[in-house]
Structure formats: C-alpha cells, structure tokens
Motif scaffolding. Sequence first.
Motif, PDB file in Angstrom:
ATOM      1  N   GLN A 223      56.322  44.009  49.793  1.00 60.66           N
ATOM      2  CA  GLN A 223      55.620  43.762  51.038  1.00 60.66           C
ATOM      3  C   GLN A 223      54.847  44.995  51.525  1.00 60.66           C
ATOM      4  OE1 GLN A 223      55.433  40.694  52.155  1.00 60.66           O
ATOM      5  NE2 GLN A 223      56.654  40.154  50.359  1.00 60.66           N
ATOM      6  N   GLU A 224      54.677  45.997  50.659  1.00 63.53           N
ATOM      7  CA  GLU A 224      53.899  47.174  51.017  1.00 63.53           C
ATOM      8  C   GLU A 224      52.542  46.761  51.582  1.00 63.53           C
ATOM      9  OE1 GLU A 224      55.184  49.959  51.018  1.00 63.53           O
ATOM     10  OE2 GLU A 224      56.697  50.101  49.459  1.00 63.53           O
ATOM     11  N   ALA A 225      52.163  47.346  52.690  1.00 58.77           N
ATOM     12  CA  ALA A 225      50.868  47.042  53.280  1.00 58.77           C
ATOM     13  C   ALA A 225      49.759  47.646  52.426  1.00 58.77           C
ATOM     14  CB  ALA A 225      50.801  47.598  54.703  1.00 58.77           C
ATOM     15  N   GLY A 226      48.716  46.881  52.225  1.00 62.47           N
ATOM     16  CA  GLY A 226      47.588  47.383  51.463  1.00 62.47           C
ATOM     17  C   GLY A 226      46.412  47.700  52.377  1.00 62.47           C
ATOM     18  N   TYR A 227      45.394  48.309  51.801  1.00 61.50           N
ATOM     19  CA  TYR A 227      44.174  48.585  52.547  1.00 61.50           C
ATOM     20  C   TYR A 227      42.995  48.506  51.606  1.00 61.50           C
ATOM     21  CZ  TYR A 227      45.229  53.269  50.720  1.00 61.50           C
ATOM     22  OH  TYR A 227      45.545  54.332  49.914  1.00 61.50           O
ATOM     23  N   GLN A 228      41.805  48.501  52.174  1.00 60.08           N
ATOM     24  CA  GLN A 228      40.599  48.260  51.398  1.00 60.08           C
ATOM     25  C   GLN A 228      39.668  49.468  51.441  1.00 60.08           C
ATOM     26  OE1 GLN A 228      38.750  44.574  52.744  1.00 60.08           O
ATOM     27  NE2 GLN A 228      40.728  43.862  53.514  1.00 60.08           N
ATOM     28  N   VAL A 229      38.947  49.659  50.334  1.00 64.31           N
ATOM     29  CA  VAL A 229      37.914  50.695  50.265  1.00 64.31           C
ATOM     30  C   VAL A 229      36.713  50.093  49.553  1.00 64.31           C
ATOM     31  CG1 VAL A 229      37.242  52.948  49.377  1.00 64.31           C
ATOM     32  CG2 VAL A 229      39.589  52.579  50.190  1.00 64.31           C
ATOM     33  N   VAL A 230      35.548  50.100  50.203  1.00 64.56           N
ATOM     34  CA  VAL A 230      34.351  49.600  49.520  1.00 64.56           C
ATOM     35  C   VAL A 230      33.871  50.667  48.538  1.00 64.56           C
ATOM     36  CG1 VAL A 230      33.630  48.035  51.361  1.00 64.56           C
ATOM     37  CG2 VAL A 230      32.869  50.408  51.393  1.00 64.56           C
ATOM     38  N   PRO A 231      33.422  50.263  47.346  1.00 67.28           N
ATOM     39  CA  PRO A 231      32.999  51.238  46.347  1.00 67.28           C
ATOM     40  C   PRO A 231      31.923  52.206  46.825  1.00 67.28           C
ATOM     41  CG  PRO A 231      33.282  49.102  45.323  1.00 67.28           C
ATOM     42  CD  PRO A 231      33.435  48.894  46.806  1.00 67.28           C
ATOM     43  N   SER A 232      31.012  51.745  47.699  1.00 64.80           N
ATOM     44  CA  SER A 232      29.932  52.622  48.154  1.00 64.80           C
ATOM     45  C   SER A 232      30.434  53.750  49.045  1.00 64.80           C
ATOM     46  CB  SER A 232      28.855  51.808  48.878  1.00 64.80           C
ATOM     47  OG  SER A 232      29.411  51.123  49.985  1.00 64.80           O
ATOM     48  N   LYS A 233      31.628  53.597  49.607  1.00 70.74           N
ATOM     49  CA  LYS A 233      32.200  54.699  50.371  1.00 70.74           C
ATOM     50  C   LYS A 233      32.647  55.814  49.429  1.00 70.74           C
ATOM     51  CE  LYS A 233      35.894  56.045  53.555  1.00 70.74           C
ATOM     52  NZ  LYS A 233      37.104  55.632  54.307  1.00 70.74           N
ATOM     53  N   ALA A 234      33.196  55.444  48.289  1.00 69.42           N
ATOM     54  CA  ALA A 234      33.637  56.440  47.317  1.00 69.42           C
ATOM     55  C   ALA A 234      32.466  57.050  46.564  1.00 69.42           C
ATOM     56  CB  ALA A 234      34.622  55.814  46.327  1.00 69.42           C
ATOM     57  N   ASP A 235      31.411  56.257  46.355  1.00 71.19           N
ATOM     58  CA  ASP A 235      30.229  56.740  45.640  1.00 71.19           C
ATOM     59  C   ASP A 235      28.995  56.079  46.249  1.00 71.19           C
ATOM     60  OD1 ASP A 235      28.219  57.488  43.940  1.00 71.19           O
ATOM     61  OD2 ASP A 235      29.193  56.790  42.100  1.00 71.19           O
ATOM     62  N   PRO A 236      28.203  56.819  47.019  1.00 68.91           N
ATOM     63  CA  PRO A 236      27.015  56.235  47.660  1.00 68.91           C
ATOM     64  C   PRO A 236      25.990  55.709  46.676  1.00 68.91           C
ATOM     65  CG  PRO A 236      27.610  58.325  48.690  1.00 68.91           C
ATOM     66  CD  PRO A 236      28.449  58.214  47.460  1.00 68.91           C
ATOM     67  N   ALA A 237      26.133  56.041  45.386  1.00 71.65           N
ATOM     68  CA  ALA A 237      25.204  55.515  44.384  1.00 71.65           C
ATOM     69  C   ALA A 237      25.415  54.029  44.131  1.00 71.65           C
ATOM     70  CB  ALA A 237      25.345  56.281  43.070  1.00 71.65           C
ATOM     71  N   VAL A 238      26.530  53.491  44.570  1.00 69.64           N
ATOM     72  CA  VAL A 238      26.805  52.058  44.400  1.00 69.64           C
ATOM     73  C   VAL A 238      25.900  51.268  45.341  1.00 69.64           C
ATOM     74  CG1 VAL A 238      28.510  50.232  44.743  1.00 69.64           C
ATOM     75  CG2 VAL A 238      29.169  52.382  43.634  1.00 69.64           C
ATOM     76  N   LYS A 239      25.132  50.339  44.771  1.00 66.92           N
ATOM     77  CA  LYS A 239      24.220  49.524  45.562  1.00 66.92           C
ATOM     78  C   LYS A 239      24.528  48.030  45.439  1.00 66.92           C
ATOM     79  CE  LYS A 239      21.972  53.266  46.601  1.00 66.92           C
ATOM     80  NZ  LYS A 239      22.156  53.881  47.942  1.00 66.92           N
ATOM     81  N   ALA A 240      25.342  47.648  44.470  1.00 60.59           N
ATOM     82  CA  ALA A 240      25.651  46.236  44.235  1.00 60.59           C
ATOM     83  C   ALA A 240      27.121  46.108  43.870  1.00 60.59           C
ATOM     84  CB  ALA A 240      24.765  45.662  43.130  1.00 60.59           C
ATOM     85  N   PHE A 241      27.604  44.874  43.878  1.00 60.54           N
ATOM     86  CA  PHE A 241      29.017  44.610  43.568  1.00 60.54           C
ATOM     87  C   PHE A 241      29.906  45.530  44.424  1.00 60.54           C
ATOM     88  CE2 PHE A 241      26.584  43.178  39.949  1.00 60.54           C
ATOM     89  CZ  PHE A 241      27.145  41.939  39.678  1.00 60.54           C
TER      90      PHE A 241
END
Length: 294
Positions: free
Chosen positions: A19-37
């Motif tokens: 039941q560990e709580a999870g969290y979300q990270v959008v890929p563009s936050k980790a790498d601004p080069a991400v523009k899709a998916f």
Amino acid sequence: MIRLAALALLAAAAPAADQEAGYQVVPSKADPAVKAFDDPSYIFAGDRLPADAPLAVFLPGTNGKPAYNAGLMRFVAGLGYRAIALGYDNDPAVVQVCTTDPDPDCASDFREMRVFGTGKSRAVSNPRAEAIVPRLVALLRLLEREQPGRGWGRYLDGDSLNWGAILFSGQSQGAGMAAWIAKRHKVRRVVLFSSPWETSGRQRRPAPWISGPSATPVARWQAAYNSRENTVPLIRAAYAALGLPAAQVHVLTLDLPPGFGANSPNPYHGAGIRDPRYAELWRTMFGKGTDAPE
C-alpha cells in the motif's frame, strides 16, 4: 509449464507494504528535451527500504500509459523494490512495421531506436529523449537530486545504468523491450508478460535477435502468457527461442477468464498485469527485493 487455473488470490494477498503511496513525474520535468509521450511515470518507494534495495522498472505495451500499470508496481514495491512504471515512445508496435519487412534485423533495429534512441532503423525514429534508457537515466538523476540519500543514484553508472541493480519488466511491446535489454545487458531479473512475438520471413519464425546470445542468465528470466490470447503460438515460439525452459517455473500459463477489458478484440492479452487474482503469480515472477540474484 505451470498452469494457474485456480488462482483466486485477490489484492488482499499482497504484502502489507504494497500500500506504499506512489507519486508521478512527467518525463519533461526530468528532461526538458521531451516533447512527446509525456504521460507521467509512476514511482513507488517505501520509506523503510534499505539504500541498496533493487529497482524494478515496468514498460507498458503499445499505446499503454504508466497509469495502467500503477497497481502492479505498487504491489512490486511491497516486495522490497523501488518501483517505476516508465512512460516512453510506444506507438506504433514493432509488429506493425516489421512483420512484412524483408530485413531480418528490422525488429532489433526498431527496439534499439526505442531503447536507446540510436542505431540504423529504417522503420522508425524518435528523439533520444523519448527513448527508454535516456528517460530512465534522466528520471533517476532527478530523483537523486530531489531525494538525496534515498538510494536513487545507485542505479546509475555515469551516463548509463547500473544494470545489475535493476529488474526490467513489461507487457506486450514493453515486454519485448525488457527482453531486448536483458539480451544485451546482465540485469538483475527480467519479467515478461505476453511478448516478444515478432517474426521474420515467410515461415514467421521468431525474429533473429530473440534466439541470439543473452547477457542475462536464463535463471533470471520469468515469463507468462494467457492460454487464450490471440497470439499464443507466436508467444510460445518466442519463449522457446529465448531458451526459457517450458517445463520449469520460467514460463507460466494463465487461464482465468478476463476481469479487465472483456470487450476488447484480445481480452486475455493484458489480464496478467491488471487482474489482482494473479497476485501470487506476481510474487513468484518478481521475487523479493532481498533475494540474491541467481
């Protein structure tokens, strides 16, 4: 093969820590080069995990999103892993573009492009930032910066990954990506659901990369499929080509009626990763984070 006809364990069979709580990270936050998916990856990591706990990474199938696999990875985190359901460029599927291609290396080149963003694929291209390994590296660096001392950095080796500390898993196209990675790098464990099954030539034999040498020992492989999937003959042939011993626990056959997606054209294809009745199977396939690699 082990047949699990009577598996009726529900989510309650999961370890208490699942039941560990999870969290979300959008890929563009980790790498601004991400523009899709840019659908968010899901991360699960308990506060009490030791710093040297292994990492489990799950790769969705074609058009799949990490959110679809969050329940499974929450369960896996309860087994003693840090767990990530990772988003990546997963459309189109390799079988959509390589089945009729006369080049026997089409499928392997396709997967190299999707995994590393490199290679000579003529069938598909994507920016490096949309590939699996660069995205995972960028995410781990972000987590290490934001959560120092939690152990995220131990899965990195410079600009690459500490392969031996990571379990790779996936479903459908994502399982093929996990298998392709495990063929080339000695990973902690590889867990496949219903793939790979791409073929080559008129005889529709498994693509050549599937039967090639493997950096990950066969003892570290686990695979499963449902006996009523549309592509059972192709999946069976691919698992045999991978060298997985069908008479041992390395290949599990599922045959519960679908609890999810019953109206889809292939309702059994995704049941193994989303149906909580397979909790005991998940426990067997992923093992405990404290288990020593075989």
